[in-house]
Design a protein around this motif. Structure first.
Motif, PDB file in Angstrom:
ATOM      1  N   ARG A  99      10.631 -11.410   5.336  1.00  0.00           N
ATOM      2  CA  ARG A  99      10.950 -10.524   4.211  1.00  0.00           C
ATOM      3  C   ARG A  99      10.601 -11.178   2.881  1.00  0.00           C
ATOM      4  NH1 ARG A  99      14.813 -10.376   0.604  1.00  0.00           N
ATOM      5  NH2 ARG A  99      15.977 -12.069   1.574  1.00  0.00           N
ATOM      6  N   LEU A 100      10.956 -12.448   2.747  1.00  0.00           N
ATOM      7  CA  LEU A 100      10.645 -13.163   1.509  1.00  0.00           C
ATOM      8  C   LEU A 100       9.138 -13.294   1.297  1.00  0.00           C
ATOM      9  CD1 LEU A 100      13.366 -15.969   1.693  1.00  0.00           C
ATOM     10  CD2 LEU A 100      13.299 -14.030   0.099  1.00  0.00           C
ATOM     11  N   GLU A 101       8.398 -13.570   2.367  1.00  0.00           N
ATOM     12  CA  GLU A 101       6.946 -13.702   2.245  1.00  0.00           C
ATOM     13  C   GLU A 101       6.306 -12.361   1.893  1.00  0.00           C
ATOM     14  OE1 GLU A 101       3.181 -15.445   2.032  1.00  0.00           O
ATOM     15  OE2 GLU A 101       5.201 -16.239   1.836  1.00  0.00           O
ATOM     16  N   MET A 102       6.823 -11.267   2.464  1.00  0.00           N
ATOM     17  CA  MET A 102       6.304  -9.945   2.097  1.00  0.00           C
ATOM     18  C   MET A 102       6.540  -9.681   0.619  1.00  0.00           C
ATOM     19  SD  MET A 102       7.310  -7.552   5.319  1.00  0.00           S
ATOM     20  CE  MET A 102       6.050  -6.300   5.336  1.00  0.00           C
ATOM     21  N   GLY A 103       7.678 -10.118   0.107  1.00  0.00           N
ATOM     22  CA  GLY A 103       7.965  -9.970  -1.322  1.00  0.00           C
ATOM     23  C   GLY A 103       6.996 -10.774  -2.173  1.00  0.00           C
ATOM     24  N   ARG A 104       6.657 -11.983  -1.714  1.00  0.00           N
ATOM     25  CA  ARG A 104       5.689 -12.808  -2.449  1.00  0.00           C
ATOM     26  C   ARG A 104       4.310 -12.155  -2.462  1.00  0.00           C
ATOM     27  NH1 ARG A 104       7.740 -16.900   0.941  1.00  0.00           N
ATOM     28  NH2 ARG A 104       9.574 -17.801  -0.008  1.00  0.00           N
ATOM     29  N   VAL A 105       3.925 -11.611  -1.315  1.00  0.00           N
ATOM     30  CA  VAL A 105       2.624 -10.933  -1.223  1.00  0.00           C
ATOM     31  C   VAL A 105       2.602  -9.748  -2.185  1.00  0.00           C
ATOM     32  CG1 VAL A 105       1.146  -9.531   0.294  1.00  0.00           C
ATOM     33  CG2 VAL A 105       2.076 -11.704   1.117  1.00  0.00           C
ATOM     34  N   TYR A 106       3.667  -8.967  -2.186  1.00  0.00           N
ATOM     35  CA  TYR A 106       3.755  -7.815  -3.076  1.00  0.00           C
ATOM     36  C   TYR A 106       3.678  -8.258  -4.538  1.00  0.00           C
ATOM     37  CZ  TYR A 106       5.679  -3.802  -5.542  1.00  0.00           C
ATOM     38  OH  TYR A 106       5.870  -2.768  -6.418  1.00  0.00           O
ATOM     39  N   SER A 107       4.428  -9.291  -4.870  1.00  0.00           N
ATOM     40  CA  SER A 107       4.428  -9.801  -6.243  1.00  0.00           C
ATOM     41  C   SER A 107       3.037 -10.296  -6.647  1.00  0.00           C
ATOM     42  CB  SER A 107       5.444 -10.939  -6.365  1.00  0.00           C
ATOM     43  OG  SER A 107       5.424 -11.496  -7.651  1.00  0.00           O
ATOM     44  N   ASP A 108       2.362 -11.003  -5.729  1.00  0.00           N
ATOM     45  CA  ASP A 108       1.015 -11.490  -6.013  1.00  0.00           C
ATOM     46  C   ASP A 108       0.044 -10.336  -6.247  1.00  0.00           C
ATOM     47  OD1 ASP A 108       1.901 -14.081  -5.856  1.00  0.00           O
ATOM     48  OD2 ASP A 108       0.991 -14.514  -3.905  1.00  0.00           O
ATOM     49  N   MET A 109       0.193  -9.251  -5.496  1.00  0.00           N
ATOM     50  CA  MET A 109      -0.670  -8.085  -5.705  1.00  0.00           C
ATOM     51  C   MET A 109      -0.375  -7.443  -7.060  1.00  0.00           C
ATOM     52  SD  MET A 109      -1.176  -6.090  -2.059  1.00  0.00           S
ATOM     53  CE  MET A 109       0.534  -5.757  -1.760  1.00  0.00           C
ATOM     54  N   ARG A 110       0.906  -7.293  -7.402  1.00  0.00           N
ATOM     55  CA  ARG A 110       1.295  -6.666  -8.671  1.00  0.00           C
ATOM     56  C   ARG A 110       0.792  -7.457  -9.874  1.00  0.00           C
ATOM     57  NH1 ARG A 110       3.915  -1.675  -9.265  1.00  0.00           N
ATOM     58  NH2 ARG A 110       4.730  -2.608 -11.151  1.00  0.00           N
ATOM     59  N   CYS A 111       0.791  -8.800  -9.735  1.00  0.00           N
ATOM     60  CA  CYS A 111       0.371  -9.666 -10.846  1.00  0.00           C
ATOM     61  C   CYS A 111      -1.138  -9.894 -10.876  1.00  0.00           C
ATOM     62  CB  CYS A 111       1.077 -11.013 -10.752  1.00  0.00           C
ATOM     63  SG  CYS A 111       2.845 -10.903 -10.985  1.00  0.00           S
ATOM     64  N   GLY A 112      -1.858  -9.399  -9.881  1.00  0.00           N
ATOM     65  CA  GLY A 112      -3.302  -9.551  -9.848  1.00  0.00           C
ATOM     66  C   GLY A 112      -3.784 -10.872  -9.276  1.00  0.00           C
ATOM     67  N   LEU A 156      -3.651 -11.544  -6.149  1.00  0.00           N
ATOM     68  CA  LEU A 156      -4.126 -11.220  -4.811  1.00  0.00           C
ATOM     69  C   LEU A 156      -4.680  -9.805  -4.834  1.00  0.00           C
ATOM     70  CD1 LEU A 156      -4.183 -12.207  -1.822  1.00  0.00           C
ATOM     71  CD2 LEU A 156      -1.931 -11.181  -1.561  1.00  0.00           C
ATOM     72  N   GLU A 157      -5.886  -9.637  -4.290  1.00  0.00           N
ATOM     73  CA  GLU A 157      -6.482  -8.300  -4.229  1.00  0.00           C
ATOM     74  C   GLU A 157      -5.638  -7.409  -3.326  1.00  0.00           C
ATOM     75  OE1 GLU A 157     -10.601  -8.259  -3.190  1.00  0.00           O
ATOM     76  OE2 GLU A 157     -11.052  -9.958  -4.504  1.00  0.00           O
ATOM     77  N   SER A 158      -5.548  -6.148  -3.675  1.00  0.00           N
ATOM     78  CA  SER A 158      -4.682  -5.242  -2.910  1.00  0.00           C
ATOM     79  C   SER A 158      -5.120  -5.117  -1.459  1.00  0.00           C
ATOM     80  CB  SER A 158      -4.617  -3.871  -3.568  1.00  0.00           C
ATOM     81  OG  SER A 158      -5.895  -3.267  -3.585  1.00  0.00           O
ATOM     82  N   GLY A 159      -6.415  -5.140  -1.199  1.00  0.00           N
ATOM     83  CA  GLY A 159      -6.894  -5.059   0.187  1.00  0.00           C
ATOM     84  C   GLY A 159      -6.445  -6.243   1.016  1.00  0.00           C
ATOM     85  N   GLU A 160      -6.544  -7.433   0.455  1.00  0.00           N
ATOM     86  CA  GLU A 160      -6.109  -8.645   1.151  1.00  0.00           C
ATOM     87  C   GLU A 160      -4.593  -8.652   1.318  1.00  0.00           C
ATOM     88  OE1 GLU A 160      -6.694 -12.176   3.207  1.00  0.00           O
ATOM     89  OE2 GLU A 160      -8.186 -10.747   2.497  1.00  0.00           O
ATOM     90  N   GLY A 161      -3.883  -8.244   0.273  1.00  0.00           N
ATOM     91  CA  GLY A 161      -2.425  -8.187   0.346  1.00  0.00           C
ATOM     92  C   GLY A 161      -1.941  -7.183   1.381  1.00  0.00           C
ATOM     93  N   ALA A 202       0.452  -8.042   4.467  1.00  0.00           N
ATOM     94  CA  ALA A 202       1.709  -7.321   4.645  1.00  0.00           C
ATOM     95  C   ALA A 202       1.761  -6.659   6.020  1.00  0.00           C
ATOM     96  CB  ALA A 202       1.886  -6.285   3.537  1.00  0.00           C
ATOM     97  N   TYR A 203       0.637  -6.125   6.480  1.00  0.00           N
ATOM     98  CA  TYR A 203       0.591  -5.503   7.807  1.00  0.00           C
ATOM     99  C   TYR A 203       0.905  -6.538   8.888  1.00  0.00           C
ATOM    100  CZ  TYR A 203      -1.161  -3.367  12.050  1.00  0.00           C
ATOM    101  OH  TYR A 203      -1.265  -2.892  13.332  1.00  0.00           O
ATOM    102  N   VAL A 204       0.265  -7.698   8.813  1.00  0.00           N
ATOM    103  CA  VAL A 204       0.499  -8.747   9.815  1.00  0.00           C
ATOM    104  C   VAL A 204       1.958  -9.200   9.769  1.00  0.00           C
ATOM    105  CG1 VAL A 204      -0.086 -11.108  10.486  1.00  0.00           C
ATOM    106  CG2 VAL A 204      -1.899  -9.506   9.873  1.00  0.00           C
ATOM    107  N   LEU A 205       2.497  -9.369   8.571  1.00  0.00           N
ATOM    108  CA  LEU A 205       3.902  -9.756   8.454  1.00  0.00           C
ATOM    109  C   LEU A 205       4.815  -8.694   9.065  1.00  0.00           C
ATOM    110  CD1 LEU A 205       3.764 -11.199   4.839  1.00  0.00           C
ATOM    111  CD2 LEU A 205       4.280 -12.509   6.907  1.00  0.00           C
ATOM    112  N   GLY A 206       4.494  -7.421   8.861  1.00  0.00           N
ATOM    113  CA  GLY A 206       5.268  -6.335   9.462  1.00  0.00           C
ATOM    114  C   GLY A 206       5.212  -6.365  10.980  1.00  0.00           C
TER     115      GLY A 206
END
Length: 88
Positions: A35-48, A50-55, A59-63
């Motif tokens: 859950r924490l790592e998914m939050g980091r991925v989301y935050s990285d995408m929001r801040c630019g 991490l590209e949204s496609g990579e994020g 997120a899919y793999v983490l799910g």
């Protein structure tokens, strides 16, 4: 006999941009870790960072990892219930 030209062992990739902030090793041993790592991925995408496609892929793999973890917990609980039910 002609000598073959050797390619250099190290080559530079001009288009590759390295993240200036190295990330620590990610701990993924519990659902809360995931859950924490998914939050980091989301935050990285929001801040630019991490590209949204990579994020999205991450997120899919983490799910999927969460689902596997949940199934493993359910399987252990069922085994425990069956073990107590089989006792005379």
């Amino acid at each position: 006999m002609s000598a073959k030209r050797k390619t250099p062992a190290i080559s530079a990739v001009a288009s590759e941009v390295l993240d200036p902030i190295p990330r620590q090793k990610v701990r993924l041993h519990t659902v809360d870790d995931l859950r924490l790592e998914m939050g980091r991925v989301y935050s990285d995408m929001r801040c630019g960072r991490l590209e949204s496609g990579e994020g999205t892929k991450l997120a899919y793999v983490l799910g999927q990892m969460v689902k596997v973890f949940e199934l493993a917990v359910i399987e252990k609980r069922i085994e425990a219930l069956e073990a107590t039910h089989e006792k005379p």
